[in-house]
Structure formats: structure tokens, C-alpha cells
Design a protein around this motif. Structure first.
Motif, PDB file in Angstrom:
ATOM      1  N   MET A   1       0.742  -1.639  -0.106  1.00 17.30           N
ATOM      2  CA  MET A   1      -0.010   0.272   0.095  1.00 17.30           C
ATOM      3  C   MET A   1       1.093   1.404   0.105  1.00 17.30           C
ATOM      4  SD  MET A   1      -2.841   0.804   2.608  1.00 17.30           S
ATOM      5  CE  MET A   1      -2.480   1.725   3.896  1.00 17.30           C
ATOM      6  N   GLU A   2       0.488   2.440  -0.634  1.00 16.68           N
ATOM      7  CA  GLU A   2       1.234   3.803  -1.119  1.00 16.68           C
ATOM      8  C   GLU A   2       0.603   4.781  -0.568  1.00 16.68           C
ATOM      9  OE1 GLU A   2       3.273   6.245  -4.590  1.00 16.68           O
ATOM     10  OE2 GLU A   2       3.300   4.104  -4.721  1.00 16.68           O
ATOM     11  N   ASN A   3       0.945   5.010   0.210  1.00 24.54           N
ATOM     12  CA  ASN A   3       0.923   6.611   1.390  1.00 24.54           C
ATOM     13  C   ASN A   3       1.012   7.764   0.319  1.00 24.54           C
ATOM     14  OD1 ASN A   3      -1.306   5.341   2.896  1.00 24.54           O
ATOM     15  ND2 ASN A   3      -0.142   3.860   3.420  1.00 24.54           N
ATOM     16  N   ASP A   4       0.830   8.962   0.824  1.00 25.95           N
ATOM     17  CA  ASP A   4       1.503  10.314   0.827  1.00 25.95           C
ATOM     18  C   ASP A   4       1.402  10.826   1.410  1.00 25.95           C
ATOM     19  OD1 ASP A   4      -0.491  10.394  -1.903  1.00 25.95           O
ATOM     20  OD2 ASP A   4       0.954   9.776  -2.321  1.00 25.95           O
ATOM     21  N   ILE A   5       1.162  10.609   2.835  1.00 23.54           N
ATOM     22  CA  ILE A   5       1.270  10.706   3.768  1.00 23.54           C
ATOM     23  C   ILE A   5       0.769  10.374   5.707  1.00 23.54           C
ATOM     24  CG2 ILE A   5       0.141  13.226   5.143  1.00 23.54           C
ATOM     25  CD1 ILE A   5      -0.799  13.914   3.241  1.00 23.54           C
ATOM     26  N   LEU A   6       2.351  10.764   6.321  1.00 22.61           N
ATOM     27  CA  LEU A   6       2.377   9.437   7.347  1.00 22.61           C
ATOM     28  C   LEU A   6       1.529  10.313   8.603  1.00 22.61           C
ATOM     29  CD1 LEU A   6       2.751   7.248   8.833  1.00 22.61           C
ATOM     30  CD2 LEU A   6       5.031   8.057   9.295  1.00 22.61           C
ATOM     31  N   ILE A   7       0.477  10.456   9.470  1.00 17.60           N
ATOM     32  CA  ILE A   7       0.032  10.721  10.209  1.00 17.60           C
ATOM     33  C   ILE A   7       0.468   9.707  11.590  1.00 17.60           C
ATOM     34  CG2 ILE A   7      -2.430  11.980  11.320  1.00 17.60           C
ATOM     35  CD1 ILE A   7      -3.065  12.082   8.683  1.00 17.60           C
ATOM     36  N   VAL A   8       1.275  10.543  12.329  1.00 13.18           N
ATOM     37  CA  VAL A   8       1.299  10.257  14.192  1.00 13.18           C
ATOM     38  C   VAL A   8       0.342  10.231  14.849  1.00 13.18           C
ATOM     39  CG1 VAL A   8       2.870  10.031  15.183  1.00 13.18           C
ATOM     40  CG2 VAL A   8       3.519   9.943  12.732  1.00 13.18           C
ATOM     41  N   GLY A   9      -0.513   9.883  15.315  1.00 17.55           N
ATOM     42  CA  GLY A   9      -0.945  10.189  16.614  1.00 17.55           C
ATOM     43  C   GLY A   9      -2.898   9.871  15.816  1.00 17.55           C
ATOM     44  N   ALA A  10      -3.538   9.077  16.720  1.00 19.28           N
ATOM     45  CA  ALA A  10      -5.075   9.383  16.218  1.00 19.28           C
ATOM     46  C   ALA A  10      -6.143  10.230  17.126  1.00 19.28           C
ATOM     47  CB  ALA A  10      -5.698   7.910  16.325  1.00 19.28           C
ATOM     48  N   GLY A  11      -5.638  11.245  17.555  1.00 21.18           N
ATOM     49  CA  GLY A  11      -6.214  11.812  18.056  1.00 21.18           C
ATOM     50  C   GLY A  11      -7.384  12.832  17.396  1.00 21.18           C
ATOM     51  N   ILE A  12      -8.078  14.039  17.571  1.00 16.90           N
ATOM     52  CA  ILE A  12      -9.329  14.524  17.238  1.00 16.90           C
ATOM     53  C   ILE A  12      -7.970  15.557  15.607  1.00 16.90           C
ATOM     54  CG2 ILE A  12      -8.118  16.779  19.132  1.00 16.90           C
ATOM     55  CD1 ILE A  12     -11.636  17.066  18.104  1.00 16.90           C
ATOM     56  N   CYS A  13      -7.001  15.814  16.763  1.00 24.82           N
ATOM     57  CA  CYS A  13      -6.016  16.561  15.172  1.00 24.82           C
ATOM     58  C   CYS A  13      -6.090  15.601  14.092  1.00 24.82           C
ATOM     59  CB  CYS A  13      -4.876  17.509  15.562  1.00 24.82           C
ATOM     60  SG  CYS A  13      -5.373  18.767  17.031  1.00 24.82           S
ATOM     61  N   GLY A  14      -4.999  14.408  14.375  1.00 24.86           N
ATOM     62  CA  GLY A  14      -4.497  13.047  13.450  1.00 24.86           C
ATOM     63  C   GLY A  14      -5.845  12.725  12.576  1.00 24.86           C
ATOM     64  N   LEU A  15      -7.076  12.811  13.504  1.00 26.74           N
ATOM     65  CA  LEU A  15      -8.141  11.522  12.746  1.00 26.74           C
ATOM     66  C   LEU A  15      -8.739  13.300  11.517  1.00 26.74           C
ATOM     67  CD1 LEU A  15      -9.810   9.160  15.845  1.00 26.74           C
ATOM     68  CD2 LEU A  15      -8.554   9.103  13.503  1.00 26.74           C
ATOM     69  N   ALA A  16      -8.620  14.621  12.518  1.00 21.68           N
ATOM     70  CA  ALA A  16      -9.392  15.023  11.110  1.00 21.68           C
ATOM     71  C   ALA A  16      -8.440  16.013  10.022  1.00 21.68           C
ATOM     72  CB  ALA A  16      -9.169  17.002  12.882  1.00 21.68           C
ATOM     73  N   THR A  17      -7.059  15.389  10.354  1.00 22.59           N
ATOM     74  CA  THR A  17      -6.444  15.706   9.066  1.00 22.59           C
ATOM     75  C   THR A  17      -6.083  14.940   8.270  1.00 22.59           C
ATOM     76  OG1 THR A  17      -5.100  16.620  11.090  1.00 22.59           O
ATOM     77  CG2 THR A  17      -3.408  16.026   8.764  1.00 22.59           C
ATOM     78  N   ALA A  18      -6.790  13.071   8.885  1.00 25.42           N
ATOM     79  CA  ALA A  18      -6.618  12.206   8.034  1.00 25.42           C
ATOM     80  C   ALA A  18      -8.086  12.291   7.084  1.00 25.42           C
ATOM     81  CB  ALA A  18      -7.314  10.975   8.750  1.00 25.42           C
ATOM     82  N   LEU A  19      -9.231  12.365   8.193  1.00 23.96           N
ATOM     83  CA  LEU A  19     -10.138  13.104   7.005  1.00 23.96           C
ATOM     84  C   LEU A  19     -10.299  14.106   5.732  1.00 23.96           C
ATOM     85  CD1 LEU A  19     -13.528  12.897   6.954  1.00 23.96           C
ATOM     86  CD2 LEU A  19     -13.851  14.058   8.892  1.00 23.96           C
ATOM     87  N   ALA A  20      -9.512  15.457   6.689  1.00 22.49           N
ATOM     88  CA  ALA A  20      -9.354  16.289   6.032  1.00 22.49           C
ATOM     89  C   ALA A  20      -8.634  16.031   4.311  1.00 22.49           C
ATOM     90  CB  ALA A  20      -8.866  18.027   6.759  1.00 22.49           C
ATOM     91  N   LEU A  21      -7.565  15.115   4.580  1.00 22.20           N
ATOM     92  CA  LEU A  21      -6.823  14.776   4.067  1.00 22.20           C
ATOM     93  C   LEU A  21      -7.628  13.787   2.912  1.00 22.20           C
ATOM     94  CD1 LEU A  21      -3.332  14.253   5.012  1.00 22.20           C
ATOM     95  CD2 LEU A  21      -3.619  15.249   3.129  1.00 22.20           C
ATOM     96  N   HIS A  22      -8.591  13.300   2.476  1.00 21.57           N
ATOM     97  CA  HIS A  22      -9.158  12.285   1.737  1.00 21.57           C
ATOM     98  C   HIS A  22     -10.460  12.926   1.456  1.00 21.57           C
ATOM     99  CE1 HIS A  22     -11.768   8.580   1.155  1.00 21.57           C
ATOM    100  NE2 HIS A  22     -12.899   9.069   2.068  1.00 21.57           N
TER     101      HIS A  22
END
Length: 72
Positions: A1-22
Motif C-alpha cells: 500500500m502506497e501512502n502520500d502522508i504519514l500522520i502520527v497520532g489518532a487524536g482529534i487533530c490526527g483524525l481530522a487531518t486524515a479526514l480532510a486529506l481524504h
């Protein structure tokens, strides 16, 4: 699986960032130290700008339904 971005931490900021990127079509992977995500036992203070971001992500309405407003 190839990913463009790695987010460390599944707190509110990490999950919000992942959602926005998606929503922008960017792939990401979120790493979390804990074995499972938890939805209990925490509190969060949210200021107006934070609510604005959650509105942009489309999740503020559901969160407001469960929020407790604190008066000073």
C-alpha cells in the motif's frame, strides 16, 4: 500500500487531518500507539475556530448534539 502522508497520532487533530486529506483525494495512514481507539473518558475544550474547522469537515452538527456547553 502506497501512502502520500504519514500522520502520527489518532487524536482529534490526527483524525481530522486524515479526514480532510481524504476529502481532498490524498492518501494517508494514521499511526497510533494505543491498541484500540477510545471514545470515552476524555474532555475537550473547543473554541469558535475549532468549531469552524469541524463544520468544514462536516462533523460539527453531530458533535454539537453531544456537547456540553460550559459557562465561566
Amino acid at each position: 500500500m502506497e501512502n502520500d502522508i504519514l500522520i502520527v497520532g489518532a487524536g482529534i487533530c490526527g483524525l481530522a487531518t486524515a479526514l480532510a486529506l481524504h476529502r481532498k483525494g490524498l492518501k494517508s495512514i494514521v499511526l497510533e500507539r494505543s491498541n484500540a481507539l477510545r471514545s470515552d473518558g476524555g474532555a475537550l475544550s473547543m473554541y469558535n475556530n475549532g468549531w469552524h474547522v469541524l463544520d468544514q469537515l462536516g462533523i460539527a452538527t453531530e458533535l454539537r448534539e453531544n456537547a456540553v456547553r460550559l459557562e465561566s
